[in-house]
Design a protein around this motif. Structure first.
Motif, PDB file in Angstrom:
ATOM      1  N   ILE A   1      -0.382  -0.240   8.560  1.00 10.14           N
ATOM      2  CA  ILE A   1      -1.696  -0.676   8.068  1.00 10.14           C
ATOM      3  C   ILE A   1      -2.816   0.077   8.793  1.00 10.14           C
ATOM      4  CG2 ILE A   1      -1.885  -2.789   9.520  1.00 10.14           C
ATOM      5  CD1 ILE A   1      -3.030  -2.472   5.854  1.00 10.14           C
ATOM      6  N   HIS A   2      -2.616   0.416  10.061  1.00 10.04           N
ATOM      7  CA  HIS A   2      -3.629   1.254  10.746  1.00 10.04           C
ATOM      8  C   HIS A   2      -3.773   2.598  10.028  1.00 10.04           C
ATOM      9  CE1 HIS A   2      -3.683  -0.821  14.985  1.00 10.04           C
ATOM     10  NE2 HIS A   2      -4.344  -1.491  14.066  1.00 10.04           N
ATOM     11  N   ALA A   3      -2.651   3.181   9.644  1.00  9.39           N
ATOM     12  CA  ALA A   3      -2.704   4.472   8.945  1.00  9.39           C
ATOM     13  C   ALA A   3      -3.427   4.317   7.601  1.00  9.39           C
ATOM     14  CB  ALA A   3      -1.284   5.000   8.729  1.00  9.39           C
ATOM     15  N   ILE A   4      -3.182   3.219   6.916  1.00  9.27           N
ATOM     16  CA  ILE A   4      -3.838   2.982   5.619  1.00  9.27           C
ATOM     17  C   ILE A   4      -5.349   2.822   5.814  1.00  9.27           C
ATOM     18  CG2 ILE A   4      -4.053   1.315   3.711  1.00  9.27           C
ATOM     19  CD1 ILE A   4      -0.995   0.836   3.972  1.00  9.27           C
ATOM     20  N   ILE A   5      -5.740   2.051   6.823  1.00  4.63           N
ATOM     21  CA  ILE A   5      -7.179   1.829   7.064  1.00  4.63           C
ATOM     22  C   ILE A   5      -7.860   3.132   7.458  1.00  4.63           C
ATOM     23  CG2 ILE A   5      -8.897   0.591   8.469  1.00  4.63           C
ATOM     24  CD1 ILE A   5      -6.795  -1.685   8.739  1.00  4.63           C
ATOM     25  N   SER A   6      -7.143   3.943   8.219  1.00  2.00           N
ATOM     26  CA  SER A   6      -7.694   5.225   8.625  1.00  2.00           C
ATOM     27  C   SER A   6      -8.027   6.081   7.402  1.00  2.00           C
ATOM     28  CB  SER A   6      -6.683   5.904   9.545  1.00  2.00           C
ATOM     29  OG  SER A   6      -6.701   7.275   9.403  1.00  2.00           O
ATOM     30  N   GLU A   7      -7.229   5.941   6.341  1.00  2.00           N
ATOM     31  CA  GLU A   7      -7.473   6.718   5.128  1.00  2.00           C
ATOM     32  C   GLU A   7      -8.584   6.113   4.272  1.00  2.00           C
ATOM     33  OE1 GLU A   7      -3.873   7.946   3.292  1.00  2.00           O
ATOM     34  OE2 GLU A   7      -4.883   8.401   1.388  1.00  2.00           O
ATOM     35  N   PHE A   8      -8.585   4.801   4.125  1.00  2.00           N
ATOM     36  CA  PHE A   8      -9.534   4.184   3.184  1.00  2.00           C
ATOM     37  C   PHE A   8     -10.809   3.671   3.839  1.00  2.00           C
ATOM     38  CE2 PHE A   8      -5.454   4.215   1.154  1.00  2.00           C
ATOM     39  CZ  PHE A   8      -5.792   4.822  -0.035  1.00  2.00           C
ATOM     40  N   LYS A   9     -10.855   3.669   5.151  1.00  2.00           N
ATOM     41  CA  LYS A   9     -12.057   3.310   5.902  1.00  2.00           C
ATOM     42  C   LYS A   9     -12.417   1.825   5.740  1.00  2.00           C
ATOM     43  CE  LYS A   9     -12.244   7.283   7.558  1.00  2.00           C
ATOM     44  NZ  LYS A   9     -11.750   7.389   8.922  1.00  2.00           N
ATOM     45  N   THR A  10     -13.421   1.410   6.513  1.00  2.00           N
ATOM     46  CA  THR A  10     -13.692  -0.029   6.582  1.00  2.00           C
ATOM     47  C   THR A  10     -14.373  -0.579   5.326  1.00  2.00           C
ATOM     48  OG1 THR A  10     -15.762   0.339   7.751  1.00  2.00           O
ATOM     49  CG2 THR A  10     -13.822  -0.060   9.100  1.00  2.00           C
ATOM     50  N   ASP A  11     -14.799   0.304   4.415  1.00  2.00           N
ATOM     51  CA  ASP A  11     -15.375  -0.230   3.172  1.00  2.00           C
ATOM     52  C   ASP A  11     -14.590   0.217   1.944  1.00  2.00           C
ATOM     53  OD1 ASP A  11     -16.050   2.405   3.257  1.00  2.00           O
ATOM     54  OD2 ASP A  11     -18.124   2.134   2.631  1.00  2.00           O
ATOM     55  N   GLY A  12     -13.432   0.808   2.158  1.00  2.00           N
ATOM     56  CA  GLY A  12     -12.673   1.406   1.055  1.00  2.00           C
ATOM     57  C   GLY A  12     -12.172   0.434  -0.005  1.00  2.00           C
ATOM     58  N   MET A  13     -12.060  -0.830   0.339  1.00  2.00           N
ATOM     59  CA  MET A  13     -11.514  -1.803  -0.613  1.00  2.00           C
ATOM     60  C   MET A  13     -12.530  -2.887  -0.956  1.00  2.00           C
ATOM     61  SD  MET A  13      -8.542  -0.851  -1.552  1.00  2.00           S
ATOM     62  CE  MET A  13      -8.000   0.799  -1.107  1.00  2.00           C
ATOM     63  N   ILE A  14     -13.794  -2.610  -0.776  1.00  2.00           N
ATOM     64  CA  ILE A  14     -14.828  -3.604  -1.138  1.00  2.00           C
ATOM     65  C   ILE A  14     -14.747  -3.894  -2.639  1.00  2.00           C
ATOM     66  CG2 ILE A  14     -17.338  -3.820  -1.509  1.00  2.00           C
ATOM     67  CD1 ILE A  14     -17.811  -3.103   1.281  1.00  2.00           C
ATOM     68  N   GLY A  15     -14.787  -5.171  -2.981  1.00  2.00           N
ATOM     69  CA  GLY A  15     -14.711  -5.572  -4.393  1.00  2.00           C
ATOM     70  C   GLY A  15     -13.310  -5.477  -4.954  1.00  2.00           C
ATOM     71  N   ARG A  16     -12.353  -5.185  -4.098  1.00  3.77           N
ATOM     72  CA  ARG A  16     -10.992  -4.964  -4.573  1.00  3.77           C
ATOM     73  C   ARG A  16      -9.994  -5.868  -3.870  1.00  3.77           C
ATOM     74  NH1 ARG A  16     -10.806   1.554  -5.015  1.00  3.77           N
ATOM     75  NH2 ARG A  16     -12.228   1.607  -6.764  1.00  3.77           N
ATOM     76  N   ALA A  17      -8.813  -5.910  -4.461  1.00  2.00           N
ATOM     77  CA  ALA A  17      -7.695  -6.585  -3.817  1.00  2.00           C
ATOM     78  C   ALA A  17      -6.567  -5.571  -3.697  1.00  2.00           C
ATOM     79  CB  ALA A  17      -7.249  -7.766  -4.649  1.00  2.00           C
ATOM     80  N   VAL A  18      -5.727  -5.740  -2.704  1.00  2.00           N
ATOM     81  CA  VAL A  18      -4.608  -4.827  -2.503  1.00  2.00           C
ATOM     82  C   VAL A  18      -3.306  -5.562  -2.825  1.00  2.00           C
ATOM     83  CG1 VAL A  18      -3.397  -3.370  -0.842  1.00  2.00           C
ATOM     84  CG2 VAL A  18      -5.886  -3.659  -0.654  1.00  2.00           C
ATOM     85  N   GLU A  19      -2.480  -4.948  -3.660  1.00  2.00           N
ATOM     86  CA  GLU A  19      -1.164  -5.523  -3.952  1.00  2.00           C
ATOM     87  C   GLU A  19      -0.110  -4.538  -3.447  1.00  2.00           C
ATOM     88  OE1 GLU A  19      -0.795  -7.253  -7.943  1.00  2.00           O
ATOM     89  OE2 GLU A  19       1.270  -6.507  -8.001  1.00  2.00           O
ATOM     90  N   PHE A  20       0.787  -5.016  -2.595  1.00  2.00           N
ATOM     91  CA  PHE A  20       1.768  -4.118  -1.975  1.00  2.00           C
ATOM     92  C   PHE A  20       3.072  -4.071  -2.766  1.00  2.00           C
ATOM     93  CE2 PHE A  20      -1.017  -5.004   1.643  1.00  2.00           C
ATOM     94  CZ  PHE A  20      -1.191  -3.722   2.156  1.00  2.00           C
ATOM     95  N   HIS A  21       3.587  -2.871  -2.902  1.00  2.00           N
ATOM     96  CA  HIS A  21       4.874  -2.643  -3.566  1.00  2.00           C
ATOM     97  C   HIS A  21       5.638  -1.578  -2.781  1.00  2.00           C
ATOM     98  CE1 HIS A  21       4.244  -4.790  -7.440  1.00  2.00           C
ATOM     99  NE2 HIS A  21       2.980  -4.672  -7.089  1.00  2.00           N
ATOM    100  N   GLY A  22       6.828  -1.243  -3.269  1.00  2.00           N
ATOM    101  CA  GLY A  22       7.566  -0.120  -2.702  1.00  2.00           C
ATOM    102  C   GLY A  22       8.815  -0.527  -1.943  1.00  2.00           C
ATOM    103  N   ASP A  23       9.724   0.434  -1.825  1.00  2.00           N
ATOM    104  CA  ASP A  23      11.019   0.224  -1.165  1.00  2.00           C
ATOM    105  C   ASP A  23      10.891  -0.306   0.256  1.00  2.00           C
ATOM    106  OD1 ASP A  23      12.181   1.195  -3.348  1.00  2.00           O
ATOM    107  OD2 ASP A  23      12.750   3.162  -2.483  1.00  2.00           O
ATOM    108  N   VAL A  24       9.858   0.162   0.942  1.00  2.00           N
ATOM    109  CA  VAL A  24       9.694  -0.188   2.360  1.00  2.00           C
ATOM    110  C   VAL A  24       9.605  -1.705   2.537  1.00  2.00           C
ATOM    111  CG1 VAL A  24       8.097  -0.010   4.314  1.00  2.00           C
ATOM    112  CG2 VAL A  24       8.659   2.025   2.971  1.00  2.00           C
TER     113      VAL A  24
END
Ligand code: SF4
Lengths: 415, 173
Positions: A175-198
């Motif tokens: 999640i640190h790596a994800i935040i580093s990419e999308f920054k502290t405002d990258g998901m404003i107005g949005r929701a995140v749904e997680f998927h994937g083999d991991v």
């Protein structure tokens, strides 16, 4: 439509679209000792309702200042207790644990529910497949008093975690790596749904770390759809699905995240998106380590810290505070012998509390001091003096750093 | 609904801690007004002395990030701030502001051209923001009906006091 709009649609009884303002009946609403005083004021002094429509779906938690460190907190707690008694809502007193942890482990929040929490990290409980969002005190008061609330249905982004998790890397690092990419405002107005083999290799504990920190990208909500891991967890705990949700799976954006090449990732002050890999930052001297919080205070977090600290000692001059996220976690950690290992290594075991995470209670930092914490915020002054620093890390990195007295790579301590 | 006022310009990522530090929250148990002197204290020294009723805050991205503490928008309103304009807001701050009747306006251009002291005019019904000092106009999304009603009466609690229930229950009653 994503899982979140499907949950809202089922609750409302018609198809809602992302971006729409909808009135929803909330399944669960809770507040903690930081936000509850204002909830009480709004209900008692402003709304003047004699009873709460949602009393049986409302919960108070004493977790931020638990047990009370000063008289002001003690009076807040007293006020909460008498309000809870008068209006018939359930209060989890000091010692039960952090709200987001307790609602999940007690089976209060279950898959398919709509959950409102007067705390910004309420999306944590989305790990179990609920649509959960954080609100302020007035919203929580309205939801308790009327049982309903207006919500703007967020747009859902699908994040697909693929690859193999390398040794020494945990959901915190992902999640640190994800935040580093999308920054502290990258998901404003949005929701995140997680998927994937991991995800198949991530326990409910680990998933809660992922959803917890989506708040740090401005996400309104975060969710992990029910899968085999969830079903197994539910049956082990004797809990059931609240609402079965079908026909979801359309997203405005799908983002693949390959975890295979990740290293331990550290979020450096003063913001959560200043992320560096361990190699770039190893060696910074520290004064304190804190392992705990709604981000990383669960059994598996304490387990990994204990594995690393077994037959070792924390560095002279470093305080290492470990606070289990709940009483249940504490009891399990005791049974497994982890607490013994940690105490022998020189750790201080704190009661289940938010305390150190928010610089409100215990383990505060003095001017110029540096901490490694498994929490979710490293803002200026978060854990004490405004000239102190907080580096966010996984429990493994935190434990390794406690041994060395400086930010350290956990991989050399892992079997 | 037209708001006109002098502007205070701030940057990106203004958190609820910048607005009012968490350590003062417990002073609010009896009186939120006591916290007023700490409003923006690390960002604009002596803000509480300098702010005038009707002033408008203009900021960049991610305004109100961090804690869910509602004291942040409440204090802005008590200090006399008539609206906050920003490139984006975190949703909790946005909701909290609407619930207490503090207009929050998303604008993409105005924050870039505005300086502290400029005069700003906001029309929430027609949907525009004007920087009268610099002759810049930006069109904004007007509020949906429910939200407009809430802002108009001064927040959801005021609405309930006046009409006996939240706006969505009006049809039912
Ligand atoms: S542990 Fe920290 S982040 Fe989590 S609810 Fe408590 S204060 Fe908030």
């Amino acid at each position: 439509m994503g899982l979140i709009d499907r949950i809202a649609s089922q609750v409302i009884g018609r198809d809602v679209v992302a971006g729409e303002i909808a009135i929803v009946k909330v399944d669960i609403v809770y507040a903690q000792d930081g936000t509850a005083p204002l909830v009480i004021d709004v209900i008692e002094n402003e709304l003047n309702v004699g009873k709460l429509v949602a009393a049986d779906r409302s919960y108070f938690f004493i977790d931020h200042l638990a047990p009370a460190p000063h008289v002001a907190a003690a009076s807040i707690h007293k006020k909460m207790r008498s309000f809870a008694k008068k209006y018939g809502l359930k209060l989890f007193d000091a010692g039960y644990g952090i709200s987001h942890q307790v609602v999940v482990e007690e089976g209060i929040v279950r898959p398919g529910m709509i959950v409102i929490g007067a705390d910004s990290h309420t999306p944590t409980v989305g790990a179990i497949g609920a649509y959960a969002t954080g609100v302020g005190s007035t919203d929580a008061a309205i939801a308790m008093a009327y049982g309903e609330l207006w919500l703007r249905i967020p747009v859902t982004i699908k994040m697909v975690l693929t690859g193999t998790i390398p040794k020494g890397v945990y959901s915190k690092d992902i999640i640190h790596a994800i935040i580093s990419e999308f920054k502290t405002d990258g998901m404003i107005g949005r929701a995140v749904e997680f998927h994937g083999d991991v995800l198949r290799r991530l326990s409910i504990d680990s998933r809660m770390t992922l959803t917890n920190m989506c708040t740090e990208m401005g996400a309104e909500s975060a969710i992990v759809p029910v899968d085999e891991v969830t079903l197994k967890w539910l049956s082990e705990h004797g809990y059931t699905i609240a609402r079965k949700i079908e026909n979801f799976g359309e997203y405005i954006d799908t983002i693949p995240i390959d975890v295979s090449r990740l290293e331990p990732m550290i979020a450096t002050p003063p913001d959560v998106d200043n992320v560096m890999s361990i190699g770039e930052i190893e060696g910074i001297e520290i004064d304190q380590v804190f392992i705990g919080s709604c981000t990383n205070g669960r059994l598996e977090d304490i387990e990994v810290a204990a594995k690393i600290l077994r037959n070792r000692r924390i560095s002279e001059g470093v305080r290492c505070i470990v606070a289990p996220a709940s009483r249940k976690v504490y009891i399990e950690a005791l049974r497994m012998g982890y607490i013994d290992i940690l105490i022998e290594a020189g750790c201080i075991i704190a009661p289940p509390t938010c305390g150190p995470c928010v610089g409100a209670h215990m383990g505060l930092l003095a001017e110029g001091e540096v901490a490694v914490a498994t929490t979710n915020r490293n803002f200026t002054g978060r854990m004490g003096h405004r000239e102190s620093k907080v580096y966010l890390a996984s429990p493994a990195t935190a434990a390794a750093s406690a041994i060395e007295g400086r930010i350290a790579d956990p991989r050399k301590y892992l079997p | 609904m037209i708001k006109r006022g002098r502007c205070w310009k701030l940057g990106d990522n203004i958190s609820t801690d910048h607005i009012i530090s968490g350590k003062y929250k417990f002073e609010a148990i009896n009186d939120i007004n006591k916290m007023l002197i700490h409003l923006f204290e690390e960002v604009i020294p002596d803000f509480y002395k300098l702010v005038k009723p009707g002033d408008i805050v203009v900021a960049g991205r991610n305004f109100g990030k961090g804690s869910s503490r509602e004291q942040a928008p409440r204090l802005l309103k008590i200090a006399g701030i008539s609206a906050v304009i920003a490139k984006s807001f975190t949703h909790i701050f946005y909701r909290n502001s609407i619930n207490i009747g503090l207009p929050v306006v998303i604008a993409k251009i105005i924050p870039d051209v505005t300086q502290t002291g400029d005069i700003i005019e906001i029309n929430l019904v027609e949907g525009y923001v004007k920087n009268l000092t610099r002759y810049v106009v930006e069109f904004i999304q007007p509020y949906p009906k429910y939200i407009e009603q809430l802002i108009e009466v001064g927040g959801i609690v005021e609405y309930i006091k006046r009409y006996g229930g939240p706006p969505w229950q009006k049809d039912i009653r």
